[in-house]
Design a protein around this motif. Sequence first.
Motif, short mmCIF file in Angstrom:
data_model
loop_
_atom_site.label_atom_id
_atom_site.label_comp_id
_atom_site.label_asym_id
_atom_site.label_seq_id
_atom_site.Cartn_x
_atom_site.Cartn_y
_atom_site.Cartn_z
N THR A 45 0.84 -1.10 0.00
CA THR A 45 0.00 0.00 0.00
C THR A 45 0.91 1.20 0.00
OG1 THR A 45 -0.01 -0.34 2.27
CG2 THR A 45 -2.01 -1.02 1.06
N LEU A 46 0.54 0.89 -1.06
CA LEU A 46 1.56 1.93 -1.23
C LEU A 46 1.38 3.04 -0.23
CD1 LEU A 46 3.81 3.32 -2.85
CD2 LEU A 46 2.02 4.29 -4.29
N VAL A 47 2.49 3.43 0.49
CA VAL A 47 2.48 4.57 1.39
C VAL A 47 3.13 5.73 0.65
CG1 VAL A 47 3.31 5.49 3.57
CG2 VAL A 47 2.63 3.10 3.41
N ARG A 48 2.36 6.72 0.32
CA ARG A 48 2.90 7.86 -0.41
C ARG A 48 3.40 8.89 0.59
NH1 ARG A 48 -1.20 6.18 -3.89
NH2 ARG A 48 -0.49 5.95 -6.03
N ASN A 49 4.68 9.20 0.48
CA ASN A 49 5.29 10.14 1.41
C ASN A 49 5.07 11.57 0.93
OD1 ASN A 49 6.69 8.19 3.14
ND2 ASN A 49 7.70 7.65 1.20
N THR A 50 4.68 12.42 1.82
CA THR A 50 4.43 13.81 1.46
C THR A 50 5.70 14.62 1.49
OG1 THR A 50 4.04 14.44 3.74
CG2 THR A 50 2.15 13.63 2.51
N VAL A 51 5.66 15.77 0.84
CA VAL A 51 6.83 16.65 0.84
C VAL A 51 7.13 17.10 2.26
CG1 VAL A 51 7.68 18.89 0.05
CG2 VAL A 51 6.42 17.40 -1.51
N ALA A 52 6.10 17.34 3.05
CA ALA A 52 6.34 17.77 4.43
C ALA A 52 7.08 16.71 5.22
CB ALA A 52 5.00 18.07 5.10
N ALA A 53 6.70 15.44 5.03
CA ALA A 53 7.40 14.36 5.74
C ALA A 53 8.84 14.28 5.28
CB ALA A 53 6.69 13.03 5.50
N SER A 54 9.07 14.51 4.00
CA SER A 54 10.44 14.46 3.49
C SER A 54 11.29 15.54 4.13
CB SER A 54 10.45 14.62 1.97
OG SER A 54 9.72 13.59 1.36
N LEU A 55 10.74 16.74 4.23
CA LEU A 55 11.51 17.84 4.80
C LEU A 55 11.80 17.61 6.27
CD1 LEU A 55 9.64 20.81 3.09
CD2 LEU A 55 11.99 20.07 2.65
N ALA A 56 10.95 16.84 6.92
CA ALA A 56 11.16 16.57 8.34
C ALA A 56 12.23 15.53 8.59
CB ALA A 56 9.85 16.11 8.97
N ALA A 57 12.55 14.72 7.58
CA ALA A 57 13.53 13.66 7.78
C ALA A 57 14.93 14.25 7.90
CB ALA A 57 13.48 12.68 6.60
N ALA A 58 15.75 13.67 8.78
CA ALA A 58 17.10 14.18 9.01
C ALA A 58 17.99 13.95 7.81
CB ALA A 58 17.71 13.52 10.24
N SER A 59 17.74 12.87 7.04
CA SER A 59 18.68 12.48 6.02
C SER A 59 18.25 12.83 4.60
CB SER A 59 18.93 10.97 6.09
OG SER A 59 17.71 10.29 5.97
N VAL A 60 17.10 13.44 4.39
CA VAL A 60 16.66 13.73 3.04
C VAL A 60 15.79 14.99 3.03
CG1 VAL A 60 14.62 12.26 3.22
CG2 VAL A 60 15.54 12.77 0.98
N PRO A 103 24.15 11.52 3.50
CA PRO A 103 24.60 10.22 4.00
C PRO A 103 25.23 10.26 5.38
CG PRO A 103 25.20 10.50 1.69
CD PRO A 103 24.70 11.83 2.16
N LYS A 104 25.86 11.35 5.72
CA LYS A 104 26.54 11.42 7.02
C LYS A 104 25.56 11.27 8.18
CE LYS A 104 29.64 14.28 9.80
NZ LYS A 104 30.47 15.52 9.84
N SER A 105 24.35 11.76 8.04
CA SER A 105 23.41 11.78 9.16
C SER A 105 22.36 10.67 9.10
CB SER A 105 22.70 13.13 9.22
OG SER A 105 22.00 13.38 8.02
N MET A 106 22.47 9.78 8.14
CA MET A 106 21.51 8.67 8.08
C MET A 106 21.67 7.78 9.30
SD MET A 106 21.68 7.51 4.08
CE MET A 106 21.13 8.60 2.76
N ASP A 148 18.54 4.59 7.35
CA ASP A 148 17.31 5.26 6.96
C ASP A 148 17.62 6.30 5.89
OD1 ASP A 148 14.85 6.41 6.69
OD2 ASP A 148 14.80 7.32 8.69
N ALA A 149 17.26 6.00 4.65
CA ALA A 149 17.49 6.95 3.56
C ALA A 149 16.42 8.03 3.51
CB ALA A 149 17.55 6.22 2.22
N GLY A 150 15.41 7.90 4.33
CA GLY A 150 14.34 8.89 4.36
C GLY A 150 13.31 8.62 3.27
N ALA A 171 31.65 9.48 3.57
CA ALA A 171 30.43 10.02 4.19
C ALA A 171 30.64 10.37 5.66
CB ALA A 171 29.29 9.01 4.05
N GLY A 172 31.49 9.63 6.35
CA GLY A 172 31.72 9.90 7.77
C GLY A 172 30.52 9.58 8.65
N ASN A 173 29.74 8.57 8.27
CA ASN A 173 28.56 8.20 9.05
C ASN A 173 28.99 7.45 10.31
OD1 ASN A 173 26.25 6.47 9.94
ND2 ASN A 173 25.23 7.50 8.23
N ALA A 174 28.59 7.95 11.46
CA ALA A 174 29.00 7.35 12.73
C ALA A 174 28.50 5.92 12.88
CB ALA A 174 28.50 8.20 13.90
N ALA A 175 27.32 5.62 12.35
CA ALA A 175 26.77 4.27 12.46
C ALA A 175 27.55 3.28 11.62
CB ALA A 175 25.32 4.28 12.02
#
Length: 519
Positions: free
Chosen positions: A7-22, A34-37, A410-412, A511-515
């Motif tokens: 089902t398809l879950v359609r991500n909104t632009v607002a949700a995208s802007l809220a993500a740390a990595s995208v 990539p550094k903050s994913m 999490d690529a966002g 990328a320097g990703n800590a994880a």
Amino acid sequence: MPHPRFTLVRNTVAASLAAASVCASLQGQVTLQPKSMRRVAQVDPRYVSFNVEAIEITGGRFWKPFPKKDQPPAAPGTTTDPYQYRPPIDLSRPKIRKLAGALAPSYMRVSGTWRNSTYFQDDDAPQMSTPPAGFKGVMTRAQWKGAIDFAHAVGADLVTSVAISDGTRDANGDWTTTQAKTFFDFTRKAGGHIAATEFLNEPTFAAQGAAPTGYDEAAFAKDVKAFRTFLKAESPETIYLGPGSIGEGVPMIVGMPMPKMLSTEKMLQASGPVFDAFSYHVYTTLSPRCVGKMGLSWEKVLTPAYLDRNPDTEAFYAKLRDTYLPGKQIWLTETGEAGCGGSPWASAFIDTFRFADQLGSLARRDVQTVMVNTLASSDYGLLNEETLNPRPDYWLAVLWKRLMGTTVLDAGPAPDATLRIYAHCMKGVQGGVSVVALNIDKDAEHALTLPAAERYTLTAPELLSETMMLNGKPLQAGEDGTLPAITGERAKAGEQKLPPASITFFTVRNAGNAACRGK
């Protein structure tokens, strides 16, 4: 692979802007950081693995490949006989060993519906021409030793199941350990080790899988408890997988009535928490071999609804896992483009989108391994069974193994239903991040903005082509199975265009990703 089943879950632009990595703009352009994913899951180093069906080991009638033409037919057809006889597979060939070894480390699962009724011939005589009563096939010591030697040679750990048909039963119909013990004992003598095992292949379709007449959830529970007692005494280090179900959650053919089947929930209620890890199988559709013109047409493959069949099925089984086996790992021990040997286009470039999205979406859901059916048999084989030449799904598997590590990030959310983005720590590089982006739009480009990276773009001359292109050049193995150099192109920091109907890996080494820095 089992006999025909139904089902398809359609991500909104607002949700995208809220993500740390995208971040996403209204035009759908995505900026990756990539550094903050953050880390969201961890998968087994053998995440991409494969099946060699038991009937391939013994020889027998398996799914007959569709006739090859310049292109697979647009409208599904049927074949008069869905099966063809194959002699036992020769796993000693240097080419198949070299190609399978490129997928190391892996699991090699030797099971399938035919394994449920296969007699293990515990002597060195030639293969019996007629199976003993209560069995439908025969596996010799030499054949199983060949599989063990192959697994050693290609860096694979063995996964299997045991016979459960009438021939394994006593006068009361109870499952007995005789066949399983001879099989496990010989495996040790031959230098092998069974890393994990299911009891039987696909108990939801027990009637189609040679289980005794009237087999139900209570009978399954009794059997799997008896097998656990045997396994923990005979091979306590072997992971007990189960139930190995298929066919629930998402219909393989929308609108088609399903045959009578057992309920996984009722099986788990009756058995209790006997399994070490939860296993299930999935095919996103059924081949026209089994369902004729009701089969899915290739034009429906590059759609969000089709791709979402994988995570939606996993969600169904994960809920049962959480209820009845809480905290246990979940393994996908058999999967492919379509049940019944694959559709005519299973060997074409178009199927790599399903495969890549399956790997990306299930890794995010903490599925530990994805075992592809098959390595080299019928239309869904990673390799052409006659020439052993790699098909597009094989090349996708190689790229995944080489570039994607075991830590899932999490690529966002992406702002468009036709763009799917997944990320892992880069394999072998501290702090590095690998991203894979699927543009399933056949007509339009997408764009990503990210730091400097190496770029690996997979395309094909046509969607139904069996030729895979890496950065515009065909991928082709040598006659001896030697792989070509697989290298990326340098991509400067900034916007990267994703061609229509393409899959692109990016590796961001710095990328320097800590994880992704390890312990």
